[in-house]
Design a protein around this motif. Structure first.
Motif, mmCIF file in Angstrom:
data_model
loop_
_atom_site.group_PDB
_atom_site.id
_atom_site.type_symbol
_atom_site.label_atom_id
_atom_site.label_comp_id
_atom_site.label_asym_id
_atom_site.label_seq_id
_atom_site.Cartn_x
_atom_site.Cartn_y
_atom_site.Cartn_z
ATOM 1 N N ALA A 181 -5.435 -0.183 -15.847
ATOM 2 C CA ALA A 181 -6.012 1.148 -16.059
ATOM 3 C C ALA A 181 -5.612 2.106 -14.939
ATOM 4 O O ALA A 181 -5.329 3.289 -15.191
ATOM 5 C CB ALA A 181 -7.535 1.046 -16.154
ATOM 6 N N ALA A 182 -5.577 1.624 -13.708
ATOM 7 C CA ALA A 182 -5.151 2.472 -12.589
ATOM 8 C C ALA A 182 -3.691 2.883 -12.759
ATOM 9 O O ALA A 182 -3.318 4.031 -12.477
ATOM 10 C CB ALA A 182 -5.342 1.727 -11.264
ATOM 11 N N PHE A 183 -2.869 1.947 -13.215
ATOM 12 C CA PHE A 183 -1.451 2.246 -13.458
ATOM 13 C C PHE A 183 -1.315 3.324 -14.534
ATOM 14 O O PHE A 183 -0.532 4.276 -14.384
ATOM 15 C CB PHE A 183 -0.731 0.966 -13.886
ATOM 16 C CG PHE A 183 0.727 1.151 -14.177
ATOM 17 C CD1 PHE A 183 1.664 1.118 -13.166
ATOM 18 C CD2 PHE A 183 1.164 1.357 -15.481
ATOM 19 C CE1 PHE A 183 3.021 1.280 -13.435
ATOM 20 C CE2 PHE A 183 2.511 1.527 -15.765
ATOM 21 C CZ PHE A 183 3.439 1.489 -14.742
ATOM 22 N N ILE A 184 -2.070 3.182 -15.619
ATOM 23 C CA ILE A 184 -2.026 4.171 -16.704
ATOM 24 C C ILE A 184 -2.481 5.534 -16.203
ATOM 25 O O ILE A 184 -1.876 6.570 -16.499
ATOM 26 C CB ILE A 184 -2.910 3.707 -17.887
ATOM 27 C CG1 ILE A 184 -2.292 2.469 -18.548
ATOM 28 C CG2 ILE A 184 -3.094 4.827 -18.910
ATOM 29 C CD1 ILE A 184 -3.195 1.811 -19.578
ATOM 30 N N GLU A 229 -4.163 3.742 -5.657
ATOM 31 C CA GLU A 229 -3.347 4.113 -6.819
ATOM 32 C C GLU A 229 -4.042 5.172 -7.673
ATOM 33 O O GLU A 229 -3.391 6.070 -8.217
ATOM 34 C CB GLU A 229 -3.039 2.875 -7.658
ATOM 35 C CG GLU A 229 -2.024 3.136 -8.761
ATOM 36 C CD GLU A 229 -1.539 1.867 -9.429
ATOM 37 O OE1 GLU A 229 -0.513 1.926 -10.141
ATOM 38 O OE2 GLU A 229 -2.185 0.799 -9.258
ATOM 39 N N CYS A 230 -5.355 5.084 -7.767
ATOM 40 C CA CYS A 230 -6.101 6.065 -8.566
ATOM 41 C C CYS A 230 -5.981 7.474 -7.990
ATOM 42 O O CYS A 230 -6.014 8.459 -8.735
ATOM 43 C CB CYS A 230 -7.570 5.661 -8.653
ATOM 44 S SG CYS A 230 -7.879 4.301 -9.815
ATOM 45 N N ALA A 231 -5.840 7.580 -6.672
ATOM 46 C CA ALA A 231 -5.691 8.901 -6.062
ATOM 47 C C ALA A 231 -4.426 9.598 -6.543
ATOM 48 O O ALA A 231 -4.332 10.827 -6.522
ATOM 49 C CB ALA A 231 -5.682 8.776 -4.538
ATOM 50 N N ALA A 232 -3.449 8.812 -6.996
ATOM 51 C CA ALA A 232 -2.183 9.384 -7.468
ATOM 52 C C ALA A 232 -2.334 10.114 -8.794
ATOM 53 O O ALA A 232 -1.427 10.843 -9.209
ATOM 54 C CB ALA A 232 -1.136 8.282 -7.601
ATOM 55 N N LEU A 235 0.821 -1.213 0.000
ATOM 56 C CA LEU A 235 0.000 0.000 0.000
ATOM 57 C C LEU A 235 0.854 1.263 0.000
ATOM 58 O O LEU A 235 0.479 2.276 -0.600
ATOM 59 C CB LEU A 235 -0.931 -0.005 1.212
ATOM 60 C CG LEU A 235 -2.074 -1.032 1.166
ATOM 61 C CD1 LEU A 235 -2.806 -1.085 2.503
ATOM 62 C CD2 LEU A 235 -3.056 -0.719 0.038
ATOM 63 N N SER A 236 2.012 1.214 0.641
ATOM 64 C CA SER A 236 2.868 2.404 0.667
ATOM 65 C C SER A 236 3.414 2.706 -0.722
ATOM 66 O O SER A 236 3.520 3.871 -1.113
ATOM 67 C CB SER A 236 4.011 2.227 1.666
ATOM 68 O OG SER A 236 4.931 1.246 1.245
ATOM 69 N N VAL A 237 3.776 1.670 -1.477
ATOM 70 C CA VAL A 237 4.266 1.890 -2.844
ATOM 71 C C VAL A 237 3.171 2.510 -3.702
ATOM 72 O O VAL A 237 3.413 3.459 -4.461
ATOM 73 C CB VAL A 237 4.758 0.567 -3.462
ATOM 74 C CG1 VAL A 237 5.099 0.765 -4.947
ATOM 75 C CG2 VAL A 237 5.990 0.051 -2.724
ATOM 76 N N LEU A 238 1.954 1.993 -3.588
ATOM 77 C CA LEU A 238 0.848 2.552 -4.374
ATOM 78 C C LEU A 238 0.493 3.959 -3.898
ATOM 79 O O LEU A 238 0.154 4.826 -4.703
ATOM 80 C CB LEU A 238 -0.369 1.636 -4.271
ATOM 81 C CG LEU A 238 -0.196 0.231 -4.865
ATOM 82 C CD1 LEU A 238 -1.467 -0.583 -4.679
ATOM 83 C CD2 LEU A 238 0.173 0.296 -6.342
ATOM 84 N N ASN A 239 0.575 4.191 -2.605
ATOM 85 C CA ASN A 239 0.277 5.521 -2.065
ATOM 86 C C ASN A 239 1.311 6.548 -2.522
ATOM 87 O O ASN A 239 1.011 7.742 -2.621
ATOM 88 C CB ASN A 239 0.236 5.468 -0.539
ATOM 89 C CG ASN A 239 -0.338 6.729 0.075
ATOM 90 O OD1 ASN A 239 -1.451 7.140 -0.244
ATOM 91 N ND2 ASN A 239 0.410 7.355 0.963
ATOM 92 N N ASP A 240 2.525 6.079 -2.794
ATOM 93 C CA ASP A 240 3.585 6.964 -3.262
ATOM 94 C C ASP A 240 3.572 7.159 -4.772
ATOM 95 O O ASP A 240 4.452 7.834 -5.323
ATOM 96 C CB ASP A 240 4.949 6.407 -2.850
ATOM 97 C CG ASP A 240 5.176 6.450 -1.354
ATOM 98 O OD1 ASP A 240 4.555 7.302 -0.696
ATOM 99 O OD2 ASP A 240 5.965 5.632 -0.844
ATOM 100 N N ALA A 241 2.588 6.578 -5.444
ATOM 101 C CA ALA A 241 2.551 6.648 -6.906
ATOM 102 C C ALA A 241 2.331 8.066 -7.422
ATOM 103 O O ALA A 241 2.543 8.324 -8.608
ATOM 104 C CB ALA A 241 1.454 5.724 -7.448
ATOM 105 N N TYR A 242 1.947 8.981 -6.567
ATOM 106 C CA TYR A 242 1.775 10.359 -7.039
ATOM 107 C C TYR A 242 3.103 10.996 -7.429
ATOM 108 O O TYR A 242 3.136 11.979 -8.169
ATOM 109 C CB TYR A 242 1.050 11.209 -5.986
ATOM 110 C CG TYR A 242 1.853 11.552 -4.755
ATOM 111 C CD1 TYR A 242 2.495 12.777 -4.639
ATOM 112 C CD2 TYR A 242 1.963 10.655 -3.705
ATOM 113 C CE1 TYR A 242 3.229 13.093 -3.504
ATOM 114 C CE2 TYR A 242 2.685 10.961 -2.567
ATOM 115 C CZ TYR A 242 3.319 12.179 -2.474
ATOM 116 O OH TYR A 242 4.051 12.493 -1.350
#
Length: 644
Positions: free
Chosen positions: A533-536, A575-578, A383-390
């Motif tokens: 799609a979230a990654f894109i 991830e979408c929040a990023a 979750l931290s990696v995805l939260n840092d996706a911004y």
């Protein structure tokens, strides 16, 4: 007759309160509270610091330190009084920076014991030896030197100086090695006790906002200072930071004498550290035109990395284990989580390389070790990696798998080889060609082109492929038929190179189709499409696509009532929040979406939802206070489990 209360001075009353509180504490906690001496000094409490030795001998710490001081200053020590007043026949000798206590059959080493000398010059001489064996930042070295140069050097100064040394990578390595030799490791054993460790193993981040800035500024300055002190020793530690190809300082290392470079890189062959060896191979490639001896060294490195697939996977499993635990720790730590994401990733990777050197590959494939790490820290890490996706959207937490890391190592080696063009040694080509089949067998075909763990930053838009190329035809097929199947064929291409902005309409249609085809699309395919799609969306800062993906993810969870998809759904939402440019708005939106998730999630999944929310609270201080409603909603729904 009226009873007269005894008069107690405010200072004495305060002291009594402290003593009362201390007596109610467990011995371990009491020791921790009193360890720095501040509380004891303010309360006027006399402390005892007994040191227990073999043969049931206990000596007061002050007496022992006094003996060290006398020995360091040339006095002969033949006996020491123990805590019971008995004289013990003991000798104290100073060898280099250590004090050795000898009695009977015992010879006990006390590291840094020579620092007890009353002579500033002698302490400085001992400090030179100590600093050669302990890697510190320039700032920490200066602080250490300032303390040991004090005229009135006290026991408190000694502890302040040795605390600085505890933050060195070598200190952590010694501790972990000792624990590992005794048997079972715990999560705590993978984490250094001193926060300074993370800066000492990399460099202190002062002003840099991106990894390239950090490499050019703070890291470059620290590396130059370490090379100036001792180039041969410096390479051992510098190579811990070779977690990505951009982190190999070709120009700086090119200034090192070839003989020193050759010996230092050859020494890395003895380490279980694939990323350091990958960087060493890059350095060989940079030197072969000027010095042919580096061809043979490059061959030796390739053989070390690629001749034994099982060993490489095992070493990378240990690396992945340490990276997961360190990454989760850095994301949760009250102070360290405020550091830039790139710095935390670099610190975690450098630390993981150090751990791998110490523990080695293990006796089997090590899969149980990584499974254990994912069980105790995996959710926080993921979750931290995805939260840092911004700020770091290009690297996915799934790629910490050893198979992906093997592909990453191979991609780096092949990239160094390709850079040479016609000058590339044929022997290198053969070793790389021989390894390609087994590397590709356990990872996607172009996984070697995926971003490395330290290459997660935002990238420039990709170029449009020609219409008559296979990739160009794939985009055209997706435009004509925006189906889940056609969309998923882009997975490797998107991960490696990105997604064309004008193909976003097709991606939107694919996601929208998942709303109406809840049962028609297999759950695994649907989740893979939403993940992609979230990654894109995060990578391209496409808020509209992100909004649609988050909505559809929640709707599908409601429709299927599949509790196994709660974590994947929450991960997609995070991830979408990023994808939103305004971070504060993104956090507020994420909190609302998570509240909605708690409201509609299957009742049996609510305990896991609570755990997810608490993890997010621990890794994001801005999001934490906004999750109260989501947590309350989940708690309200939990009793329904036992009632059903």
């Amino acid at each position: 007759m009226a009873k007269t209360e005894p008069e107690i001075a405010p200072e004495e009353l305060a002291r009594l309160k402290i003593v009362f509180a201390l007596r109610r504490m467990a011995p371990e906690l009491q020791s921790d509270v009193l360890s720095d001496g501040i509380v004891a000094a303010r309360a006027g409490i006399a402390l005892s610091h007994p040191i227990k030795l073999p043969n049931d001998i206990t000596i007061e710490r002050g007496i022992l330190f006094s003996a060290f001081q006398k020995a360091a200053d040339g006095q002969s020590i033949s006996e020491i009084v123990d805590i019971n007043g008995a004289k013990r026949e003991m000798q104290v000798e100073i060898e280099e920076e250590s004090a050795f206590l000898t009695y009977g059959k015992h010879r006990i080493r006390f590291p840094q014991g020579a620092l007890h000398s009353a002579s500033v010059e002698k302490r400085r001489m001992a400090a030179e030896i100590i600093l050669k064996n302990n890697t510190l930042t320039v700032q920490a070295r200066n602080e250490f030197k300032a303390i040991i140069s004090k005229r009135g050097f006290s026991h408190s100064d000694f502890f302040a100086a040795t605390t600085i040394l505890l933050g060195s990578p070598e200190s952590f390595a010694d501790t972990l090695r000792e624990v590992a030799n005794k048997g079972t490791l715990s999560k705590a054993d993978f984490i250094p006790s001193e926060i300074a460790h993370w800066e000492n193993i990399t460099a202190k981040c002062r002003t840099s906002k991106t990894l390239p800035e950090f490499i050019e500024q703070e890291l470059a300055a620290e590396r130059a200072a370490r090379i100036a002190l001792d180039a041969g020793v410096a390479i051992d530690v510098l190579s811990l930071t070779f977690g990505g190809p951009e982190l190999v300082p070709l120009e700086l290392m090119g200034q090192i004498d070839p003989e020193i470079m050759m010996a230092s890189l050859r020494r890395l062959l003895d380490y279980a550290d694939p990323f350091a060896l990958s960087g060493a191979f890059d350095l060989c490639a940079d030197r072969i035109v000027a010095d042919e001896r580096f061809v043979d060294l490059g061959d030796a490195i390739l053989a070390r990395l690629l001749s034994d697939p099982q060993r490489l996977r095992s070493e990378l499993t240990v690396f992945a284990t340490a990276f997961v635990i360190a990454g989760a720790h850095l994301a949760e730590h009250e102070t360290l989580r405020k550091q830039p994401v790139f710095w935390r990733r670099l610190a975690a990777a450098s630390h993981a390389s150090l751990v791998t050197r110490i523990l080695g590959p293990g006796s089997d494939d090590g899969s149980s070790l990584l499974t254990w790490a994912m069980r105790i820290a995996g959710k926080t890490f993921y979750l931290s990696v995805l939260n840092d996706a911004y700020v770091e959207p290009r690297w996915r937490p799934d790629w910490i798998s050893p198979n992906f890391l093997v592909a990453d190592i191979y991609g780096r080696l092949f990239g160094s080889f390709q850079r040479l063009g016609d000058a590339a040694p044929p022997s290198w080509r053969k070793k790389l060609d021989d390894a390609q089949p087994w590397v590709a067998a356990s990872a996607p075909p172009i996984a070697h082109a995926f971003p490395a763990m330290l290459q997660g930053g935002l990238a420039t838009p990709i170029e449009r492929p020609a219409a008559d190329t296979p990739v160009g035809e794939m985009y055209e097929n997706l435009r004509r038929e925006p189906t889940v199947e056609n969309f998923l064929t882009f997975m490797q291409i998107v991960y490696a190179f990105g997604f064309l902005p004008d193909a976003r309409e097709s991606a939107l249609k694919v996601v929208q189709s998942l709303r109406s085809e809840v049962t028609a699309t297999p759950a695994d395919y649907a989740q893979a499409a939403l993940d992609l799609a979230a990654f894109i969306a995060a990578r391209s800062r496409d808020a509209e696509l992100a909004d649609m993906v988050a909505i559809v993810s929640i709707e599908r969870l409601v429709a299927t009532q599949d509790i196994d998809h709660l974590l994947p759904t929450a991960s997609v939402i995070v991830e979408c929040a990023a994808a939103m440019a305004d971070r504060q708005e993104a956090i507020a939106t994420l909190a609302r979406r998570l509240e909605n998730l708690a409201f509609v999630a299957p009742a049996r999944s609510l305990p896991e939802a609570l755990d997810i929310f608490r993890v997010l609270q621990s890794i994001d201080e801005d999001l934490s206070p906004l999750l109260g409603r989501a947590i309350a909603t989940a708690r309200v729904g939990i009793p329904a489990i036992s009632a059903s």
